[in-house]
Scaffold this motif. Structure first.
Motif, mmCIF file in Angstrom:
data_model
loop_
_atom_site.group_PDB
_atom_site.id
_atom_site.type_symbol
_atom_site.label_atom_id
_atom_site.label_comp_id
_atom_site.label_asym_id
_atom_site.label_seq_id
_atom_site.Cartn_x
_atom_site.Cartn_y
_atom_site.Cartn_z
ATOM 1 N N LYS A 43 0.714 -1.113 0.016
ATOM 2 C CA LYS A 43 0.013 0.136 0.076
ATOM 3 C C LYS A 43 0.824 1.305 0.040
ATOM 4 C CE LYS A 43 -3.755 -2.267 2.134
ATOM 5 N NZ LYS A 43 -4.605 -2.769 3.250
ATOM 6 N N PHE A 44 2.151 1.083 0.393
ATOM 7 C CA PHE A 44 2.972 2.252 0.556
ATOM 8 C C PHE A 44 4.155 2.081 -0.651
ATOM 9 C CE2 PHE A 44 1.198 2.560 4.579
ATOM 10 C CZ PHE A 44 0.942 3.899 4.765
ATOM 11 N N ASP A 45 4.572 3.392 -1.289
ATOM 12 C CA ASP A 45 5.818 3.420 -2.175
ATOM 13 C C ASP A 45 6.837 3.374 -0.915
ATOM 14 O OD1 ASP A 45 8.022 4.195 -3.302
ATOM 15 O OD2 ASP A 45 6.510 4.834 -5.073
ATOM 16 N N GLU A 46 7.611 2.203 -1.048
ATOM 17 C CA GLU A 46 8.739 1.904 0.074
ATOM 18 C C GLU A 46 9.641 3.084 -0.146
ATOM 19 O OE1 GLU A 46 10.773 -1.649 2.275
ATOM 20 O OE2 GLU A 46 9.223 -2.201 0.805
ATOM 21 N N LEU A 54 1.376 6.883 0.137
ATOM 22 C CA LEU A 54 0.436 6.072 0.281
ATOM 23 C C LEU A 54 -0.499 5.844 -0.869
ATOM 24 C CD1 LEU A 54 -1.673 4.205 2.261
ATOM 25 C CD2 LEU A 54 -2.693 6.294 2.982
ATOM 26 N N LYS A 55 -0.520 4.658 -1.534
ATOM 27 C CA LYS A 55 -1.085 4.436 -2.663
ATOM 28 C C LYS A 55 -2.582 3.754 -2.799
ATOM 29 C CE LYS A 55 2.231 1.923 -3.706
ATOM 30 N NZ LYS A 55 3.023 0.695 -4.440
ATOM 31 N N ASP A 56 -2.933 3.574 -1.517
ATOM 32 C CA ASP A 56 -4.101 2.724 -1.142
ATOM 33 C C ASP A 56 -5.445 3.786 -0.908
ATOM 34 O OD1 ASP A 56 -5.531 0.168 -1.105
ATOM 35 O OD2 ASP A 56 -5.986 1.141 0.879
ATOM 36 N N GLU A 57 -6.062 4.285 -2.020
ATOM 37 C CA GLU A 57 -7.093 5.328 -1.801
ATOM 38 C C GLU A 57 -8.031 4.930 -0.335
ATOM 39 O OE1 GLU A 57 -7.800 8.285 -2.247
ATOM 40 O OE2 GLU A 57 -5.934 8.293 -3.292
ATOM 41 N N ALA A 58 -8.535 3.576 -0.321
ATOM 42 C CA ALA A 58 -9.247 3.441 0.808
ATOM 43 C C ALA A 58 -8.760 3.575 2.185
ATOM 44 C CB ALA A 58 -9.477 1.641 0.734
ATOM 45 N N THR A 59 -7.412 3.322 2.463
ATOM 46 C CA THR A 59 -6.714 3.632 3.345
ATOM 47 C C THR A 59 -6.893 5.265 3.951
ATOM 48 O OG1 THR A 59 -5.492 1.774 3.273
ATOM 49 C CG2 THR A 59 -4.571 3.143 4.803
ATOM 50 N N ARG A 60 -6.551 5.896 2.812
ATOM 51 C CA ARG A 60 -6.397 7.264 2.854
ATOM 52 C C ARG A 60 -7.662 7.683 3.485
ATOM 53 N NH1 ARG A 60 -3.022 10.686 0.272
ATOM 54 N NH2 ARG A 60 -2.326 8.867 -1.023
ATOM 55 N N GLY A 61 -8.784 7.175 2.665
ATOM 56 C CA GLY A 61 -10.153 7.771 3.165
ATOM 57 C C GLY A 61 -10.611 7.469 4.522
ATOM 58 N N LEU A 62 -10.147 5.983 5.032
ATOM 59 C CA LEU A 62 -10.107 5.583 6.638
ATOM 60 C C LEU A 62 -9.427 6.450 7.635
ATOM 61 C CD1 LEU A 62 -12.079 3.635 7.592
ATOM 62 C CD2 LEU A 62 -9.948 1.974 7.702
ATOM 63 N N LEU A 63 -8.385 6.893 7.049
ATOM 64 C CA LEU A 63 -7.473 7.706 8.098
ATOM 65 C C LEU A 63 -8.200 9.016 8.328
ATOM 66 C CD1 LEU A 63 -3.885 6.944 6.661
ATOM 67 C CD2 LEU A 63 -4.467 6.716 9.211
ATOM 68 N N LYS A 64 -8.731 9.625 7.157
ATOM 69 C CA LYS A 64 -9.391 11.088 7.164
ATOM 70 C C LYS A 64 -10.574 10.930 8.103
ATOM 71 C CE LYS A 64 -8.293 13.200 2.381
ATOM 72 N NZ LYS A 64 -8.695 13.301 1.247
ATOM 73 N N GLN A 65 -11.170 9.854 7.933
ATOM 74 C CA GLN A 65 -12.348 9.529 8.534
ATOM 75 C C GLN A 65 -11.941 9.368 10.265
ATOM 76 O OE1 GLN A 65 -15.051 6.128 8.179
ATOM 77 N NE2 GLN A 65 -15.031 6.271 5.693
ATOM 78 N N GLN A 66 -10.958 8.647 10.342
ATOM 79 C CA GLN A 66 -10.499 8.674 11.859
ATOM 80 C C GLN A 66 -10.260 10.001 12.347
ATOM 81 O OE1 GLN A 66 -6.879 7.488 13.603
ATOM 82 N NE2 GLN A 66 -7.918 5.600 14.728
ATOM 83 N N LEU A 67 -9.477 10.844 11.522
ATOM 84 C CA LEU A 67 -8.884 11.916 12.115
ATOM 85 C C LEU A 67 -10.045 13.076 12.416
ATOM 86 C CD1 LEU A 67 -5.599 12.477 10.182
ATOM 87 C CD2 LEU A 67 -5.921 11.799 12.402
ATOM 88 N N SER A 68 -11.016 12.866 11.681
ATOM 89 C CA SER A 68 -12.178 13.811 11.764
ATOM 90 C C SER A 68 -12.947 13.246 12.942
ATOM 91 C CB SER A 68 -12.980 13.664 10.474
ATOM 92 O OG SER A 68 -14.234 14.176 10.748
ATOM 93 N N ALA A 69 -13.103 11.983 13.140
ATOM 94 C CA ALA A 69 -13.912 11.631 14.295
ATOM 95 C C ALA A 69 -13.170 11.873 15.558
ATOM 96 C CB ALA A 69 -14.093 9.988 14.240
ATOM 97 N N PHE A 70 -11.633 11.818 15.483
ATOM 98 C CA PHE A 70 -11.086 12.029 16.685
ATOM 99 C C PHE A 70 -11.073 13.520 17.063
ATOM 100 C CE2 PHE A 70 -6.337 12.369 18.711
ATOM 101 C CZ PHE A 70 -7.096 11.665 19.858
ATOM 102 N N ALA A 71 -11.195 14.510 16.000
ATOM 103 C CA ALA A 71 -11.425 15.925 16.151
ATOM 104 C C ALA A 71 -12.790 16.074 17.115
ATOM 105 C CB ALA A 71 -11.231 16.727 15.170
ATOM 106 N N THR A 72 -13.694 15.546 16.878
ATOM 107 C CA THR A 72 -15.107 15.545 17.475
ATOM 108 C C THR A 72 -15.149 14.746 18.895
ATOM 109 O OG1 THR A 72 -15.915 15.279 15.416
ATOM 110 C CG2 THR A 72 -17.465 14.811 16.969
ATOM 111 N N PHE A 73 -14.388 13.774 18.681
ATOM 112 C CA PHE A 73 -14.313 12.850 20.226
ATOM 113 C C PHE A 73 -13.304 13.682 21.272
ATOM 114 C CE2 PHE A 73 -11.275 9.947 22.813
ATOM 115 C CZ PHE A 73 -12.511 9.239 23.324
#
Lengths: 189, 191
Positions: A154-157, A162-181
């Motif tokens: 998923k990463f260019d070593e 980060l080449k994986d779009e799904a992972t990028r989206g999930l990271l964004k979601q978590q960071l946004s949820a973390f800000a709310t939390f």
């Protein structure tokens, strides 16, 4: 939302670490109003020994990390799993910090992320880390969880991209949820 | 392996001089059955924090190699450790992390028994279950029961001499060591 200052702690000391790649990506994926900076390193901590604490006191790098955690609105761990558990070095850092007065993790919002080359993506390190954080009275974010399995694909070593779009989206979601939390568990003024 | 005396290495998870777990470890030789000789492992105190870049540039540190050799040469291990923050002390886990990266990985197929002493009511049991998890990853052969979990340690060791005074704990340790001897003989490679 007020500006939030979050520190990230990488559980690996290796320069080419995939988890360090994740850590370096976070600022670019964070929502508006949240700044994410790497915490000072625990590479030079001695192994915990109460006799050191009682004779010469807490080593300077321990105090430096502790101060950075205390000053932050939240902490994000990006860590590999070693032997189905927490890397000893990271656990050693937590053990040192746990012995301080005004214990830095108390009431601190915490989010967990892990990347690993295997299919499980570091789930076991996260559940062990949750237990240690619970003992230390941190507020650990529940979901979304970030387990980056098969990370080598998923990463260019070379570039750390980060080449994986799904992972990028999930990271964004978590960071946004973390800000709310963070806003939710902050003391009411 | 059926009658020769077994060589068992005892590893302590705490570095503190006055540690209850170090005191517990010192108690063991006197409580062991005749078929088992116990010796303390060197400390992992001076291991650097694991970093693959060290391993890859200057190799395994000498003290890590010495510790690994001691484990390889033993018939079995007893790990006696406190619980830190509901889990394995970072220093002990760091030692396991170093060894896990070696060729001829020292924990592989090694019989291991666990003991813990702690001030509270759970006696370090959470640490023991995390340790079981990590030792599974390095293919150790984990001894099951009886478990040695010394609760309320401050009441069970002499305040000055740190001698273990509690008869129930002493009896449990004797039972565990006797059962561990049988276990080691059972799981050892057959000749």
């Amino acid at each position: 939302m007020a500006n939030l200052n979050v520190v990230s702690i990488c559980g690996s000391l290796r320069k080419g670490s995939f988890n360090a790649m994740v850590q370096r990506l976070l600022p670019s994926l964070a929502p508006e109003g949240i700044s994410i900076k790497p915490a000072p390193s625990f590479a030079e901590f001695p192994l915990y020994n109460a006799d050191i604490q009682n004779s010469t006191g807490f080593p300077a790098p321990v105090n430096t990390l502790a101060d950075a955690i205390r000053a932050a609105d939240g902490v994000i761990f990006c860590t590999p799993e070693y032997n189905f558990g927490i890397p000893g070095g990271l656990k050693n850092a937590i053990d040192w910090v746990s012995r301080l007065q005004n214990q830095p993790f108390a009431s601190k919002p915490v989010a967990l992320q892990s990347a690993s080359p295997g299919p499980v993506g570091g789930a076991r390190v996260q559940y062990d880390l949750r237990k240690a954080m619970m003992f230390l009275d941190a507020f650990t974010l529940n979901k979304p969880e970030i387990f980056i399995g098969n990370c080598a694909s998923k990463f260019d070593e070379k570039t750390g991209e980060l080449k994986d779009e799904a992972t990028r989206g999930l990271l964004k979601q978590q960071l946004s949820a973390f800000a709310t939390f963070i806003a939710r568990v902050a003391p009411k003024s | 392996m059926t009658d020769q005396q077994l060589d068992v290495l005892v590893i302590c998870g705490s570095l503190r001089k006055g540690s209850y777990n170090a005191a517990l470890a010192r108690t063991l030789p006197a409580l062991a059955p005749a078929g088992m000789k116990l010796r303390p492992a060197q400390s992992f105190e001076h291991f650097p924090i694991y970093n693959f870049d060290i391993q890859n540039s200057t190799g395994f540190p000498a003290e890590v190699n010495a510790w690994a050799d001691a484990i390889r040469s033993a018939d079995a291990l007893i790990i006696v450790s406190p619980e830190y923050n509901w889990s394995i002390p970072g220093g002990l886990k760091n030692a396991i992390d170093w060894l896990s990266r070696m060729k001829e990985q020292p924990f592989k197929d090694k019989p291991v028994a666990l003991q813990s002493a702690a001030g509270g009511i759970l006696g370090g049991s959470r640490m023991q279950y995390h340790l079981r998890q990590s030792l599974t990853s390095v293919d150790a052969i984990l001894f099951g029961r009886p478990e040695v979990i010394v609760t309320f340690a401050a009441q069970k060791f002499d305040e000055k001499t740190l001698e273990l005074k509690d008869k129930t704990a002493i009896d449990m340790i004797k039972l565990q060591l006797a059962a561990f001897e049988q276990f080691i003989r059972r799981v050892s490679a057959k000749e």
